[in-house]
Design a protein around this motif. Structure first.
Motif, PDB file in Angstrom:
ATOM      1  N   LEU A   8       0.813  -1.215   0.000  1.00 38.66           N
ATOM      2  CA  LEU A   8       0.000   0.000   0.000  1.00 38.66           C
ATOM      3  C   LEU A   8       0.848   1.266   0.000  1.00 38.66           C
ATOM      4  O   LEU A   8       0.380   2.336  -0.388  1.00 38.66           O
ATOM      5  N   SER A   9       2.092   1.171   0.440  1.00 41.49           N
ATOM      6  CA  SER A   9       2.947   2.344   0.522  1.00 41.49           C
ATOM      7  C   SER A   9       3.780   2.552  -0.737  1.00 41.49           C
ATOM      8  O   SER A   9       3.721   3.597  -1.361  1.00 41.49           O
ATOM      9  N   CYS A  10       4.572   1.544  -1.102  1.00 38.70           N
ATOM     10  CA  CYS A  10       5.521   1.727  -2.215  1.00 38.70           C
ATOM     11  C   CYS A  10       5.070   1.080  -3.524  1.00 38.70           C
ATOM     12  O   CYS A  10       5.638   1.374  -4.577  1.00 38.70           O
ATOM     13  N   VAL A  25       8.240  -3.014   7.699  1.00 34.65           N
ATOM     14  CA  VAL A  25       7.762  -2.103   8.751  1.00 34.65           C
ATOM     15  C   VAL A  25       7.953  -0.633   8.368  1.00 34.65           C
ATOM     16  O   VAL A  25       7.192   0.221   8.808  1.00 34.65           O
ATOM     17  N   TYR A  26       8.953  -0.343   7.556  1.00 37.78           N
ATOM     18  CA  TYR A  26       9.185   1.033   7.141  1.00 37.78           C
ATOM     19  C   TYR A  26       8.055   1.538   6.238  1.00 37.78           C
ATOM     20  O   TYR A  26       7.595   2.663   6.379  1.00 37.78           O
ATOM     21  N   CYS A  27       7.601   0.687   5.335  1.00 32.98           N
ATOM     22  CA  CYS A  27       6.483   1.055   4.467  1.00 32.98           C
ATOM     23  C   CYS A  27       5.200   1.204   5.281  1.00 32.98           C
ATOM     24  O   CYS A  27       4.404   2.113   5.038  1.00 32.98           O
ATOM     25  N   LYS A  28       5.003   0.332   6.255  1.00 32.34           N
ATOM     26  CA  LYS A  28       3.813   0.420   7.108  1.00 32.34           C
ATOM     27  C   LYS A  28       3.823   1.738   7.874  1.00 32.34           C
ATOM     28  O   LYS A  28       2.829   2.460   7.917  1.00 32.34           O
ATOM     29  N   GLN A  32       1.170   4.898   7.391  1.00 34.11           N
ATOM     30  CA  GLN A  32       0.352   5.391   8.501  1.00 34.11           C
ATOM     31  C   GLN A  32       0.637   6.870   8.789  1.00 34.11           C
ATOM     32  O   GLN A  32      -0.280   7.643   9.077  1.00 34.11           O
ATOM     33  N   TYR A  33       1.898   7.271   8.709  1.00 28.06           N
ATOM     34  CA  TYR A  33       2.267   8.675   8.898  1.00 28.06           C
ATOM     35  C   TYR A  33       1.587   9.542   7.843  1.00 28.06           C
ATOM     36  O   TYR A  33       1.036  10.594   8.151  1.00 28.06           O
ATOM     37  N   GLN A  34       1.636   9.106   6.584  1.00 21.21           N
ATOM     38  CA  GLN A  34       1.038   9.872   5.492  1.00 21.21           C
ATOM     39  C   GLN A  34      -0.483   9.967   5.660  1.00 21.21           C
ATOM     40  O   GLN A  34      -1.073  11.019   5.422  1.00 21.21           O
ATOM     41  N   GLN A  35      -1.101   8.874   6.094  1.00 11.69           N
ATOM     42  CA  GLN A  35      -2.552   8.886   6.314  1.00 11.69           C
ATOM     43  C   GLN A  35      -2.929   9.903   7.386  1.00 11.69           C
ATOM     44  O   GLN A  35      -3.881  10.650   7.248  1.00 11.69           O
TER      45      GLN A  35
END
Length: 125
Positions: A8-10, A25-28, A32-35
């Protein structure tokens, strides 16, 4: 049963267990930060930001413990008198609104709106 599920991130193809949404975990964390960043600020964040702005301005214009400032000066810099933490009523019945340790009351002098600024004193408590 090889399905191409994308992170969902990259957007990279995910390997691993079924139902996984992120490649690591970095993409997760990034997702979440972007959301959270994209969401409009919640009510408490807005109130906290305004209280911090009010306190900063009251502290800046009240270095001596008591001062008078034209209302338009504070209001133009983002001061909002509707946001305060508590109040104190003096013996004359005047109600001072406080943002933590800095208080104010609106007065009119010579047809101009002004704020009288004070600092919290031990006898007020």
């Amino acid at each position: 049963m090889d399905t191409d599920i994308k992170c969902l991130s990259c957007g990279e193809t995910i390997r691993g267990r079924k139902g996984k949404k992120f490649c690591d975990v970095y993409c997760k964390s990034s997702y979440q930060y972007q959301q959270k960043k994209d969401k409009s600020p919640d009510f408490y964040s807005k109130v906290d930001k305004q209280l911090k702005t009010n306190r900063k301005l009251l502290r800046e214009y009240n270095k001596a413990g008591k001062s008078t400032v034209r209302a338009d000066i504070l209001l133009n810099q983002g001061f909002d008198p509707k946001f305060f933490t508590h109040y104190w009523k003096n013996k004359k019945g005047d109600v001072y609104l406080f943002v933590y340790e800095f208080g104010f009351i609106k007065r009119q002098e010579n047809t101009r709106d002004k704020f009288v600024l004070i600092k919290w004193q031990s006898y007020m408590g």
